[in-house]
Scaffold this motif. Structure first.
Motif, PDB file in Angstrom:
ATOM      1  N   ILE A 153      45.869  16.784  40.076  1.00  0.00           N
ATOM      2  CA  ILE A 153      46.470  15.450  40.198  1.00  0.00           C
ATOM      3  C   ILE A 153      45.722  14.629  41.247  1.00  0.00           C
ATOM      4  O   ILE A 153      45.359  13.462  41.021  1.00  0.00           O
ATOM      5  N   CYS A 344      64.795  17.113  37.199  1.00  0.00           N
ATOM      6  CA  CYS A 344      63.962  17.452  36.048  1.00  0.00           C
ATOM      7  C   CYS A 344      64.771  18.232  35.019  1.00  0.00           C
ATOM      8  O   CYS A 344      65.918  18.622  35.272  1.00  0.00           O
ATOM      9  N   LYS A 357      55.945  19.341  34.159  1.00  0.00           N
ATOM     10  CA  LYS A 357      56.445  18.387  35.147  1.00  0.00           C
ATOM     11  C   LYS A 357      55.368  17.352  35.491  1.00  0.00           C
ATOM     12  O   LYS A 357      54.206  17.698  35.696  1.00  0.00           O
ATOM     13  N   ASP A 358      55.758  16.092  35.581  1.00  0.00           N
ATOM     14  CA  ASP A 358      54.834  15.045  35.998  1.00  0.00           C
ATOM     15  C   ASP A 358      54.671  15.068  37.512  1.00  0.00           C
ATOM     16  O   ASP A 358      55.613  15.375  38.255  1.00  0.00           O
ATOM     17  N   LYS A 376      52.618   7.815  37.914  1.00  0.00           N
ATOM     18  CA  LYS A 376      52.829   9.208  37.531  1.00  0.00           C
ATOM     19  C   LYS A 376      51.559   9.718  36.873  1.00  0.00           C
ATOM     20  O   LYS A 376      50.889   8.987  36.134  1.00  0.00           O
ATOM     21  N   ARG A 378      49.992  13.284  34.805  1.00  0.00           N
ATOM     22  CA  ARG A 378      50.026  14.644  34.272  1.00  0.00           C
ATOM     23  C   ARG A 378      48.580  14.997  33.967  1.00  0.00           C
ATOM     24  O   ARG A 378      47.971  14.416  33.068  1.00  0.00           O
TER      25      ARG A 378
END
Length: 380
Positions: A153, A344, A357-358, A376, A378
């Motif tokens: 990320i 979540c 999960k982001d 966000k 991913r």
């Protein structure tokens, strides 16, 4: 043998009126003192809130929950001793926390020998749930995403969103958490086409980073990467700005609102990976209750949310198991699928990690003096 130094923080949180049945004991280990104290206090308070809610609603299987809490003081030796005491003496059915990867890895053998499940709140190193050979640790779980995911990320955001092609890294050589994020950031950033132009280390107790930061300043980097946590993080940010470094700074989930007290407006142009958005409307009720119960704002919001949701995850597992047998609870935790929690919808993969999960990117706003949602991601 060293004297046992752990502090028993609380042993019972029962609703009123009292239940007639024996309580179900769950364990908690938190970093209530030491460099990570702010994270630990948030987890302790959040677990208290969750326990009180559940007991007020009738408990679990008609029985109240009782939590036994120990402070591990951010020390692996104390973490191991706390785990041993919870498993062997207190006879808890499962243990929640803390957030430190190195702490959770150190105690993993205790939980597996004792056949008691451990739920990590924010330990992101892969070795928390698998051993060095890649074999799953049967009794270790986590609710957060991992360092490989987090490193990817950070790399994708730096390369794609910030258009950075050259990165300079400052990391804690004594931390499993920091080393893991560094490793996976480098792998993902270089795979994207980026280049590491400085790679500077320090030890966790250090408070002066000017020498390393000067080398980073001279490296012609486009972005600074800070994959560590604790008090070192705001100190490093502040010293970077004092040296005239105005590059964007990107870090992992070590960010906490406590950093404003040390860094102040030097947090400008900094971006942090988060598991949640502090200002997500679905979390407002929880944070309002946290303030009502503690009379303080919840600064370490990631720790608070993860700890709170761990209690409800464990509650769900006990109910699905229909038993307080630790081995049946472990099986139910492993089989978790599409469980709606506060932050979540939780499904476990075969390695005891959450799937899909982001990652949230927060940006520090020096005008409002808080971290705001930015985007966000991913990882691809």
């Amino acid at each position: 043998m060293r004297k046992f130094l752990l502090t028993l923080l609380a042993i019972s949180l029962l609703a009123i009126p009292a239940f007639g049945a024996e309580p179900i004991k769950i364990g908690e280990i938190a970093t209530v003192t030491g460099d990570f104290a702010a994270y630990g206090v948030a987890e302790v308070e959040s677990i208290k809130i969750a326990i009180a809610e559940i007991n007020a609603a009738g408990g679990v299987l008609g029985r109240p929950l009782e939590v036994v809490m120990y402070d591990c003081r951010t020390r692996q030796e104390d973490m191991v001793n706390a785990a041993r005491r919870l498993v062997e003496q207190d006879k808890v059915v499962a243990v929640i926390g803390p957030s430190g990867s190195g702490l959770c890895i150190a105690a993993a053998p205790i939980f597996n020998r004792g056949h008691v499940a451990h739920l990590g709140t924010l330990p992101t190193n892969p070795l928390v749930t698998v051993d060095e050979s890649g074999k799953v640790r049967p009794y270790n779980f986590r609710i957060c995403f991992l360092d490989p995911y987090q490193g990817a990320i950070m790399a994708q955001f730096s390369y794609m969103n910030l258009r950075a092609k050259k990165a300079a890294i400052l990391y804690d050589v004594s931390s499993d958490y920091s080393q893991g994020q560094r490793e996976f950031f480098i792998k993902s950033f270089e795979k994207s086409g980026g280049k590491i132009v400085a790679d500077e280390g320090f030890r966790g107790e250090d408070v002066d980073f000017r020498s390393q930061l000067t080398n980073m300043k001279d490296s012609d980097a486009d972005v600074l990467i800070f994959p560590f946590m604790g008090k070192s993080l705001p100190l490093a940010v502040k010293q970077a700005r004092e040296l005239g470094i105005e590059l964007p700074i990107v870090g992992g989930d070590g960010y906490g609102d406590f950093m404003w007290e040390i860094s102040g407006n030097t947090l400008r142009n900094t971006f942090w990976v988060s598991h949640v958005d502090r200002y997500d409307p679905t979390l407002k009720g929880f944070f309002d209750k946290y303030y009502e119960e503690t009379k303080t704002e919840c600064q370490e919001f990631m720790n608070a949310v993860m700890a709170y949701d761990c209690v409800y995850w464990l509650k769900d597992a006990i109910e699905r198991a229909g038993s307080t047998d630790p081995e049946k609870i472990r099986d139910a935790l492993e089989q978790t699928k599409n469980l709606k929690l506060m932050h979540c919808v939780l499904t476990m993969d075969e390695f005891h990690n959450p799937t899909g999960k982001d990652g949230v990117i927060l940006r520090c706003d020096e005008t409002e003096r808080k971290s705001l949602f930015f985007t966000k991601i991913r990882p691809e």
